[in-house]
Design an enzyme around this catalytic site. Structure first.
Site, mmCIF file in Angstrom:
data_model
loop_
_atom_site.group_PDB
_atom_site.id
_atom_site.type_symbol
_atom_site.label_atom_id
_atom_site.label_comp_id
_atom_site.label_asym_id
_atom_site.label_seq_id
_atom_site.Cartn_x
_atom_site.Cartn_y
_atom_site.Cartn_z
ATOM 1 N N HIS A 117 37.045 42.858 47.356
ATOM 2 C CA HIS A 117 36.625 41.779 46.450
ATOM 3 C C HIS A 117 35.225 42.096 45.942
ATOM 4 C CE1 HIS A 117 39.783 38.584 46.934
ATOM 5 N NE2 HIS A 117 40.118 39.410 47.902
ATOM 6 N N HIS A 157 41.303 46.795 50.454
ATOM 7 C CA HIS A 157 41.525 45.619 49.608
ATOM 8 C C HIS A 157 40.133 45.025 49.404
ATOM 9 C CE1 HIS A 157 43.669 41.720 48.622
ATOM 10 N NE2 HIS A 157 42.476 41.270 48.961
ATOM 11 N N ARG A 174 49.748 37.497 43.640
ATOM 12 C CA ARG A 174 49.612 36.823 44.932
ATOM 13 C C ARG A 174 48.143 36.450 45.186
ATOM 14 N NH1 ARG A 174 47.028 36.342 49.582
ATOM 15 N NH2 ARG A 174 46.707 38.592 49.567
ATOM 16 N N ASP A 175 47.330 37.429 45.520
ATOM 17 C CA ASP A 175 45.929 37.109 45.839
ATOM 18 C C ASP A 175 45.212 36.548 44.610
ATOM 19 O OD1 ASP A 175 43.971 36.938 47.748
ATOM 20 O OD2 ASP A 175 43.243 38.978 47.499
ATOM 21 N N CYS A 227 40.123 33.232 47.663
ATOM 22 C CA CYS A 227 40.820 32.968 48.918
ATOM 23 C C CYS A 227 40.693 31.488 49.200
ATOM 24 C CB CYS A 227 40.223 33.775 50.069
ATOM 25 S SG CYS A 227 40.906 33.319 51.676
ATOM 26 N N ASN A 266 39.237 39.722 43.247
ATOM 27 C CA ASN A 266 39.443 41.113 43.653
ATOM 28 C C ASN A 266 38.774 42.010 42.612
ATOM 29 O OD1 ASN A 266 41.845 41.090 45.803
ATOM 30 N ND2 ASN A 266 42.181 39.481 44.322
HETATM 31 ZN ZN ZN Z 1 41.975 39.261 48.918
#
Ligand code: ZN
Length: 308
Positions: free
Chosen positions: A211, A209, A16-17, A242, A251
C-alpha cells in the site's frame, strides 16, 4: 550483486482489496465489468472476490454471482479470499483458481480482522487446507501487517518466518508479505524477503502486497523486485484501503507498478495502454482523482514521441 531481470507476475486486487472499503457500493454488474476489463489487460491474476460474511463486509457480497457471470479468460487465474471453512467451501464451489488464506501478523489486528486469535486462525486453516489441495486449486497464504501494525507497531521478522512456515507446511505454494498499512521502507522490504526466503523451501514463491499510505509503496516495490519476488499485488488506479485498519489508503497502482517494472527491465505481460484505459474507466466512478500517476502523465518514453 548481479540480479537477473525476470518475469514478475501481477495480480490486480482492485475488485477485492480495492473495492472492499469504498463508501459507494459497487454493484455486482460494475464489479463484473471491472474484472472483465482487467482480464483483457494482460494481468495474469485477478483477486476477484472474497468469501466473507456480507454482513461484515457488504461490499464483497454476491461473490458467487460475480464468479458465475464474469467472462473467464483462460489466461487469467481468478483468486478468492477465504477466512474459514465456510469461505473455502464457497470459494471452491464458485470455481476460483486460487484460494488465499489471510492471517495478520499481530494479535490485535488479527483479532479485529478475523475475530479470533492467530493460533485459532492458523489451526482453522490447517484443517481446511486439504480441501483446497484435493480440489487441485492453488493455495496461497497472505500475511497481513507483515511490516508494521497500526495497533502494535513494529513486527519482528521471526513472526513472519513462523507464519510462512506454517502456510508452507499446510501446502501453500505462495506467500505474500502484505504491507497492509503502508508502513514499510525499501531496506525493510529487501531484508524481510531475504530472511523469509532463506527459511522456507525454495519451491515456495514469495510476493508482496503493498500500500502507498506513506508514499513508500513504489520504492518498496522496486526493492521487492530487485530482491527476487515472483509476483506482486496492486490495484488499478491505486484504489483501496482496509475496513479494519485506521487511515489505510490505496494499494500501489497496477499501471504505475507495471510501468516502473517495464522500464526497470522486468516482464509483467501487462499491456500498459490497455491497463491505462481500465484505470481511466475506473476513475469515472470516483469524484476525486485516483492515486495512479501514469494515467495523468502518460507513458515514457512514449510521450516524448508524441507531438505536443
Ligand atoms: Zn491490502
Amino acid at each position: 550483486m548481479n540480479i537477473e531481470k525476470k518475469n514478475i507476475e501481477i495480480c490486480d486486487v482492485a475488485p477485492r482489496d480495492g473495492l472492499q472499503s469504498q463508501s459507494r457500493m459497487w454493484s455486482p454488474d460494475e464489479r463484473i465489468k471491472l474484472i472483465n476489463k482487467l482480464s483483457e489487460s494482460g494481468v495474469s491474476r485477478i483477486e476477484a472476490v472474497s468469501f466473507v460474511n456480507p454482513k461484515i463486509v457488504p461490499q464483497m457480497a454476491d461473490a458467487e454471482l460475480i464468479m458465475q457471470e464474469i467472462d473467464r479468460n483462460k489466461n487469467v487465474d481468478y483468486v478468492g479470499l477465504a477466512l474459514n471453512l465456510r469461505g473455502v467451501t464457497r470459494a471452491l464451489e464458485a470455481g476460483v483458481d486460487e484460494v488465499r488464506f489471510v492471517v495478520v501478523a499481530t494479535e490485535t489486528f488479527n483479532q479485529k480482522n478475523q475475530g479470533v486469535s492467530i493460533e485459532t486462525t492458523m489451526a482453522g486453516y490447517r484443517e481446511i487446507a486439504g480441501e483446497v489441495i484435493q480440489s487441485k486449486k492453488k493455495l496461497s497464504g497472505v500475511i497481513g501487517a507483515a511490516f508494521g501494525c497500526p495497533f502494535e507497531g513494529n513486527v519482528i521478522p521471526e513472526k513472519i518466518v513462523e507464519l510462512s512456515k506454517q502456510f508452507s507446511d499446510m501446502g501453500a505454494k505462495e506467500i505474500s508479505l502484505a504491507d497492509t498499512i503502508g508502513a514499510a521502507v525499501p531496506t525493510q522490504v529487501s531484508e524481510l524477503i531475504k530472511i523469509v526466503g532463506s527459511k522456507i523451501s525454495g519451491e515456495i514463491c514469495l510476493g508482496v502486497h503493498l500500500h502507498n499510505t506513506r508514499n513508500t509503496g513504489f520504492a518498496n516495490a522496486a526493492a521487492a523486485a530487485l530482491s527476487g519476488v515472483t509476483y506482486m499485488d496492486a490495484s488499478v488506479g491505486g484504489i483501496g484501503g482496509c475496513p479494519f485498519a485506521p487511515r489505510a489508503t490505496g494499494n500501489i497502482a497496477t499501471e504505475d507498478l507495471c510501468f516502473m517494472l517495464r522500464n526497470m527491465g522486468f516482464e509483467t505481460g501487462v499491456k500498459l495502454e490497455e491497463l491505462l484505459s481500465v484505470a481511466e474507466w475506473t476513475q469515472d466512478f470516483f469524484e476525486i482523482p485516483l492515486p495512479g500517476q501514469v494515467m495523468k502523465a502518460g507513458l515514457f518514453p512514449e510521450v516524448a514521441n508524441q507531438k505536443a
